[in-house]
Write a protein that holds these residues in place. Sequence first.
Motif, mmCIF file in Angstrom:
data_model
loop_
_atom_site.group_PDB
_atom_site.id
_atom_site.type_symbol
_atom_site.label_atom_id
_atom_site.label_comp_id
_atom_site.label_asym_id
_atom_site.label_seq_id
_atom_site.Cartn_x
_atom_site.Cartn_y
_atom_site.Cartn_z
ATOM 1 N N PHE A 31 0.835 -1.187 0.000
ATOM 2 C CA PHE A 31 0.000 0.000 0.000
ATOM 3 C C PHE A 31 0.879 1.249 0.000
ATOM 4 C CE2 PHE A 31 -2.975 -3.136 1.154
ATOM 5 C CZ PHE A 31 -4.255 -2.629 1.025
ATOM 6 N N MET A 32 0.396 2.286 -0.628
ATOM 7 C CA MET A 32 1.052 3.585 -0.506
ATOM 8 C C MET A 32 0.699 4.171 0.854
ATOM 9 S SD MET A 32 0.608 7.045 -2.824
ATOM 10 C CE MET A 32 -1.060 7.381 -2.206
ATOM 11 N N TYR A 33 1.691 4.650 1.547
ATOM 12 C CA TYR A 33 1.482 5.334 2.823
ATOM 13 C C TYR A 33 1.732 6.817 2.607
ATOM 14 C CZ TYR A 33 2.762 7.412 7.297
ATOM 15 O OH TYR A 33 2.862 8.257 8.379
ATOM 16 N N GLN A 34 0.853 7.635 3.159
ATOM 17 C CA GLN A 34 1.116 9.062 3.091
ATOM 18 C C GLN A 34 0.906 9.725 4.444
ATOM 19 O OE1 GLN A 34 -2.095 10.052 0.019
ATOM 20 N NE2 GLN A 34 -2.337 11.760 1.459
ATOM 21 N N TYR A 35 1.827 10.628 4.732
ATOM 22 C CA TYR A 35 1.740 11.445 5.941
ATOM 23 C C TYR A 35 1.237 12.809 5.526
ATOM 24 C CZ TYR A 35 3.060 14.013 10.153
ATOM 25 O OH TYR A 35 3.032 14.794 11.296
ATOM 26 N N SER A 36 0.108 13.216 6.077
ATOM 27 C CA SER A 36 -0.596 14.455 5.754
ATOM 28 C C SER A 36 -1.252 14.345 4.382
ATOM 29 C CB SER A 36 0.321 15.670 5.824
ATOM 30 O OG SER A 36 -0.445 16.867 5.895
ATOM 31 N N ILE A 37 -1.919 15.396 3.960
ATOM 32 C CA ILE A 37 -2.602 15.433 2.669
ATOM 33 C C ILE A 37 -2.139 16.666 1.900
ATOM 34 C CG2 ILE A 37 -4.629 14.172 3.491
ATOM 35 C CD1 ILE A 37 -6.105 16.848 3.673
ATOM 36 N N ILE A 38 -2.257 16.595 0.588
ATOM 37 C CA ILE A 38 -1.741 17.672 -0.250
ATOM 38 C C ILE A 38 -2.458 18.990 0.013
ATOM 39 C CG2 ILE A 38 -3.242 17.210 -2.224
ATOM 40 C CD1 ILE A 38 0.512 18.229 -2.280
ATOM 41 N N THR A 221 14.834 12.519 -23.330
ATOM 42 C CA THR A 221 15.708 11.353 -23.311
ATOM 43 C C THR A 221 15.560 10.593 -24.615
ATOM 44 O OG1 THR A 221 16.289 9.350 -22.078
ATOM 45 C CG2 THR A 221 13.944 9.909 -22.224
ATOM 46 N N ASN A 222 16.470 9.663 -24.856
ATOM 47 C CA ASN A 222 16.360 8.796 -26.024
ATOM 48 C C ASN A 222 15.987 7.365 -25.652
ATOM 49 O OD1 ASN A 222 17.099 10.853 -27.843
ATOM 50 N ND2 ASN A 222 19.272 10.474 -27.471
ATOM 51 N N ALA A 223 16.170 7.020 -24.381
ATOM 52 C CA ALA A 223 15.851 5.649 -23.946
ATOM 53 C C ALA A 223 15.755 5.606 -22.432
ATOM 54 C CB ALA A 223 16.913 4.672 -24.430
ATOM 55 N N VAL A 224 14.675 4.987 -21.928
ATOM 56 C CA VAL A 224 14.501 4.816 -20.490
ATOM 57 C C VAL A 224 13.836 3.478 -20.199
ATOM 58 C CG1 VAL A 224 14.370 7.255 -19.818
ATOM 59 C CG2 VAL A 224 12.289 6.053 -20.565
ATOM 60 N N ALA A 225 14.041 3.001 -18.990
ATOM 61 C CA ALA A 225 13.294 1.851 -18.477
ATOM 62 C C ALA A 225 12.300 2.376 -17.454
ATOM 63 C CB ALA A 225 14.235 0.849 -17.831
ATOM 64 N N VAL A 226 11.034 2.023 -17.609
ATOM 65 C CA VAL A 226 9.988 2.457 -16.697
ATOM 66 C C VAL A 226 9.493 1.245 -15.916
ATOM 67 C CG1 VAL A 226 7.751 3.575 -16.446
ATOM 68 C CG2 VAL A 226 9.288 4.282 -18.286
ATOM 69 N N GLU A 227 9.775 1.225 -14.625
ATOM 70 C CA GLU A 227 9.294 0.155 -13.754
ATOM 71 C C GLU A 227 7.991 0.606 -13.098
ATOM 72 O OE1 GLU A 227 12.454 -1.801 -11.313
ATOM 73 O OE2 GLU A 227 13.682 -0.192 -12.176
ATOM 74 N N ILE A 228 7.003 -0.286 -13.098
ATOM 75 C CA ILE A 228 5.681 0.046 -12.595
ATOM 76 C C ILE A 228 5.292 -0.932 -11.498
ATOM 77 C CG2 ILE A 228 3.240 0.303 -13.204
ATOM 78 C CD1 ILE A 228 4.212 0.844 -16.095
ATOM 79 N N ASP A 229 4.892 -0.377 -10.372
ATOM 80 C CA ASP A 229 4.483 -1.164 -9.215
ATOM 81 C C ASP A 229 3.008 -0.886 -8.942
ATOM 82 O OD1 ASP A 229 4.115 -2.417 -6.786
ATOM 83 O OD2 ASP A 229 5.593 -1.242 -5.688
ATOM 84 N N PHE A 230 2.159 -1.878 -9.251
ATOM 85 C CA PHE A 230 0.734 -1.757 -8.964
ATOM 86 C C PHE A 230 0.528 -1.708 -7.457
ATOM 87 C CE2 PHE A 230 -3.258 -3.806 -7.793
ATOM 88 C CZ PHE A 230 -4.177 -3.063 -8.512
ATOM 89 N N THR A 231 -0.264 -0.751 -7.010
ATOM 90 C CA THR A 231 -0.472 -0.522 -5.582
ATOM 91 C C THR A 231 -1.904 -0.870 -5.203
ATOM 92 O OG1 THR A 231 1.176 1.239 -5.641
ATOM 93 C CG2 THR A 231 -0.327 1.235 -3.771
ATOM 94 N N LYS A 232 -2.068 -1.678 -4.173
ATOM 95 C CA LYS A 232 -3.402 -2.153 -3.802
ATOM 96 C C LYS A 232 -4.306 -1.049 -3.277
ATOM 97 C CE LYS A 232 -2.087 -6.890 -2.599
ATOM 98 N NZ LYS A 232 -1.998 -7.882 -1.495
ATOM 99 N N GLY A 233 -3.729 -0.063 -2.635
ATOM 100 C CA GLY A 233 -4.528 1.010 -2.039
ATOM 101 C C GLY A 233 -3.618 1.974 -1.317
ATOM 102 N N PHE A 234 -4.180 2.731 -0.406
ATOM 103 C CA PHE A 234 -3.377 3.717 0.293
ATOM 104 C C PHE A 234 -3.885 3.913 1.712
ATOM 105 C CE2 PHE A 234 -6.935 5.929 -1.531
ATOM 106 C CZ PHE A 234 -7.260 6.948 -0.643
ATOM 107 N N THR A 235 -2.989 4.347 2.572
ATOM 108 C CA THR A 235 -3.356 4.701 3.934
ATOM 109 C C THR A 235 -2.857 6.113 4.205
ATOM 110 O OG1 THR A 235 -1.305 3.778 4.839
ATOM 111 C CG2 THR A 235 -3.210 2.318 4.753
ATOM 112 N N ILE A 236 -3.627 6.861 4.980
ATOM 113 C CA ILE A 236 -3.287 8.247 5.303
ATOM 114 C C ILE A 236 -3.142 8.386 6.808
ATOM 115 C CG2 ILE A 236 -4.052 10.652 5.287
ATOM 116 C CD1 ILE A 236 -5.613 10.065 2.747
ATOM 117 N N GLU A 237 -2.035 8.967 7.215
ATOM 118 C CA GLU A 237 -1.879 9.393 8.595
ATOM 119 C C GLU A 237 -1.957 10.911 8.607
ATOM 120 O OE1 GLU A 237 1.287 9.354 12.355
ATOM 121 O OE2 GLU A 237 1.680 8.124 10.586
ATOM 122 N N ASN A 238 -2.914 11.449 9.328
ATOM 123 C CA ASN A 238 -3.045 12.902 9.386
ATOM 124 C C ASN A 238 -1.798 13.527 10.000
ATOM 125 O OD1 ASN A 238 -5.556 13.093 8.204
ATOM 126 N ND2 ASN A 238 -6.663 13.133 10.145
#
Length: 261
Positions: A31-38, A221-238
């Motif tokens: 899960f993505m964890y976030q501290y505070s909100i934007i 750029t002329n060449a890059v590797a893009v790695e992608i991590d599927f995230t199940k959800g997120f949690t927020i800590e105020n």
Amino acid sequence: MFALAGLQSCHSPQKSVSRSGKNPNAREQDFMYQYSIIDALMAGVFDGDLTIGKLKAKGDFGVGTFNKVDGELIMHKGRVYKMSSDGSVKEAPDADSTSAAFVKFFKSDTVIYFKEPNLTYEKIQELLVNKLNENSIYAIKITGTFSSMTTRAASPAKPPYKTLTAHLGENQKLFNYTNTTGTCVGFLLPPYLARTNVPGFHLHYLSGDLKAGGHIFKFSTNAVAVEIDFTKGFTIENNTNAEFRNVNLKPDRGAELKKIE
């Protein structure tokens, strides 16, 4: 041209795996964890109580800022770096604190290789959006050599704090790099996360030699590797700082966010 491997895995539930030596059964593992909100950061909540040491327990990859919006936070391979407005990149001490951060334990489910002359950040975003599910949350890592890279780093604010838009209007430095090799880290988030996080792409850059970094505005750029991590959800800590309890979070600051992102 581009090539990809395992793109379907970006849309499938992931098996529990051990990441960075952490407990594979930990609730926040995928899960993505976030501290505070934007929106709190946008409104001027520039201080928080979460230390970098404690943030590292929540992930090994991500972006954010530091108290007083003093520079750009880049978490890469479990280390946290600060790109300061003076142009320096240094590893942040565990005792430093953040007012907003978005992190997770990164493990790629898919790698896409792009190879084409003069590939821009905008073009890569377009290609990825056309391949990925618009309602899903993705951690994104882009690695390569960039013929040009434009970033910013915020200068520290002084109380009483203004809104983030007002502060950055006079207190950010732009950096234009050429022929720099490194990694872009961050997230692609769906529109429904607006007001809690940054919808769309939000990536920070860190060069391999630790001489360049910051919040990404554009690159080529002329060449890059893009790695992608599927995230199940997120949690927020105020944000646990008293400023958060007192700030007015009713206004919609979406238009302001677009101006600075």
